[in-house]
Design an enzyme around this catalytic site. Structure first.
Site, PDB file in Angstrom:
ATOM      1  N   ASP A  39      14.478  32.070  50.730  1.00 55.80           N
ATOM      2  CA  ASP A  39      14.705  30.778  51.378  1.00 55.80           C
ATOM      3  C   ASP A  39      15.006  30.895  52.869  1.00 55.80           C
ATOM      4  OD1 ASP A  39      17.162  31.950  50.827  1.00 55.80           O
ATOM      5  OD2 ASP A  39      17.962  30.241  49.720  1.00 55.80           O
ATOM      6  N   GLN A  99      17.440  33.380  46.810  1.00 50.94           N
ATOM      7  CA  GLN A  99      17.291  34.827  46.671  1.00 50.94           C
ATOM      8  C   GLN A  99      18.221  35.401  45.600  1.00 50.94           C
ATOM      9  OE1 GLN A  99      17.053  35.735  51.279  1.00 50.94           O
ATOM     10  NE2 GLN A  99      16.037  37.329  50.109  1.00 50.94           N
ATOM     11  N   HIS A 100      17.915  36.631  45.215  1.00 51.23           N
ATOM     12  CA  HIS A 100      18.779  37.496  44.399  1.00 51.23           C
ATOM     13  C   HIS A 100      18.830  37.172  42.909  1.00 51.23           C
ATOM     14  CE1 HIS A 100      20.157  38.545  48.348  1.00 51.23           C
ATOM     15  NE2 HIS A 100      20.920  37.493  48.494  1.00 51.23           N
TER      16      HIS A 100
END
Length: 481
Positions: A242, A72-73
């Site tokens: 995830d 992520q991110h």
């Protein structure tokens, strides 16, 4: 012949592909490939690794649908032609820590600013979130920021690449990954272009001209595979972050908590309602089914054990053997494992410390024990933060690479004060993505009821004194930072 689906886990360290029977979940074949190290990575490296992993898994010619679970991110900034503007900044790149502080100050600072952000997005900005990386880009690389025509996350970009599209308007994501950007209102399920504008220091009208991936439903088809590669038959699912993919792979529901110890440490729980924690300890993310997935995340996960093993000159099995040979509390030695800064608590500039070292504890056994206990105490703090927000906890499952350590498994119940369940080693992020692909393929209202996870339950005598010593010494590090 069974109908096959593919689940892809594009994580920080590698790409894994699992091919499973869409009806039963039975594993048919797998493949994997490494990702480059570092916190700044060219997205092309993820694509190359995905192609390598697909080949290793026997290809996609006989596969009907695929979905991607991804780290992520990460900030993937694209120009008007769809080209990557600069290497992606990953979740664990902390150069945007000052940008996070600035964004909070712009809404009043302190608890006022944190509360405002929590109400707007469900999360308080920290260096991990995409919104802070965009502010860093605007300040550190303004010419690159001016070129931004679209912003994607790693799994969004890879799904787009799988489709073969070159149209930015075809970018798609899901609620779970969007909820980790810092410019998505998790409770309302919509983007906040005013926050995107603030991050990039542009007007809201200009921000609305930037393309953000369409947020698809949890079982919505977002495209088909690249026909030029012979994948035109392949249905593409929306994918997931995830942790949300792992929750789907484990079949988690309300009351279930997963503690994942990979590169990071993650405490996640399925919740029927959004969580808003102004302290920032718990981030109010969404899950991959339409509910919510509050998380408490540490930057320092399995690499705490990697470093301890290297320092002691042993492998991971040797580290576990040493740790289990020591008494609880490691003769008074505590490791506060903020080796690369920390996110929970938010101490991006902190370093780790051994505290309480004496002649009695200056031995490999106690050093190993302190490393394992320190790692688990950080995760216990995350679990406590979750329960303080009213998140129900009925079961705890340990997953991730470090969860395979005998020491982690046996010491975890003592530190957490609860029994833990340890599933057989598996690729649960990829499995969750595969389950989502089967869901997309079926068109049903709920995901398929696979029964592929075998578990064991481990109990232990609680050691609250270890956590008490850790808490006191953790505060010393916080005060120093």
């Amino acid at each position: 012949m069974p109908t096959l689906v593919a689940g892809i886990d594009s994580s920080t360290q590698s790409c894994k592909v699992v091919i499973r029977d869409a009806d039963t979940g039975e594993l048919v074949r797998t493949g994997s490939a490494k990702h480059p190290e570092g916190t700044e990575v060219a997205p092309a490296a993820w694509w190359d690794a995905l192609l390598e992993a697909i080949t290793a898994a026997g290809g996609l010619d006989d596969v009907a649908a695929a979905s991607i679970g991804g780290q992520q991110h990460g900030m993937v900034a694209l120009d008007a032609q769809g080209s990557v503007i600069r290497d992606a900044l990953l979740w664990n790149d902390t150069r945007s820590a000052d940008a996070a502080d600035a964004l909070i100050r712009e809404y009043g600072g302190g608890s006022e600013g944190a509360g405002a952000w929590t109400a707007m997005t469900g999360s308080v900005p920290v260096a991990s979130l995409t919104v802070t990386k965009l502010r860093w880009l605007a300040d550190a690389e303004p010419r690159n920021a001016e070129r931004v025509a679209a912003v994607a996350l790693p799994h969004d970009w890879l799904t787009w690449k799988l489709s073969g599209s070159t149209e930015l308007s075809d970018l798609a994501t899901d609620r779970s990954d969007a909820s980790g950007t810092g410019y998505f209102d998790t409770a309302a399920g919509s983007y906040r272009f005013d926050l995107l504008a603030r991050a990039l220091r542009i007007t809201e009208d200009a921000a609305r001209r930037i393309i953000l991936p369409r947020v698809a439903g949890p079982a919505e088809q977002v495209g088909t595979g690249d026909a030029a590669r012979g994948w035109g038959h392949l249905l593409l699912g929306p994918g997931a972050g995830d942790n949300a993919a792992a929750a789907l792979g484990l079949g988690m529901s309300t009351g279930d908590v997963a503690i994942s110890i990979g590169t990071s440490g993650v405490v996640s729980a399925v919740s029927p309602k959004p969580i808003q924690d102004p302290s920032g300890m718990v981030t109010g993310f969404a899950d991959a089914t339409g509910e919510f997935l509050p998380l408490a995340v540490t930057l320092n996960g399995s690499r705490v054990l990697d470093g301890a093993a290297k320092m002691l000159g042993v492998d991971h099995a040797g580290l576990a053997e040493l740790a289990l040979a020591a008494e609880p509390g490691a003769n008074g030695l505590t490791l506060v494992p903020y080796l690369e800064g920390e996110r929970t608590p938010n101490l991006p500039h902190a370093t780790g410390s051994f505290i309480g070292l004496t002649r009695a504890s200056m031995n490999p056994r106690d050093v190993a024990r302190a490393a394992v206990e320190g790692l688990l105490c950080g995760l216990a703090d995350g679990l406590e933060a979750m329960t303080s927000q009213g998140v129900p906890v009925e079961s705890i499952t340990l997953i991730g690479g470090a969860a395979r350590s005998a020491a982690v498994q046996q010491i975890a119940p003592a530190i957490l004060g609860r029994e833990v369940t340890v599933p057989a080693p598996g690729e649960y992020v990829a499995d969750g993505a595969a389950r989502q692909a089967a869901w997309v393929l079926s068109g049903s209202a709920t995901p398929p009821a696979w029964s592929t996870v075998q578990t064991q339950t481990i109990t232990g005598t609680p050691t609250p004194q270890v956590r008490e010593a850790y808490a006191a010494r953790r505060e010393l590090i916080a005060a120093r930072d």
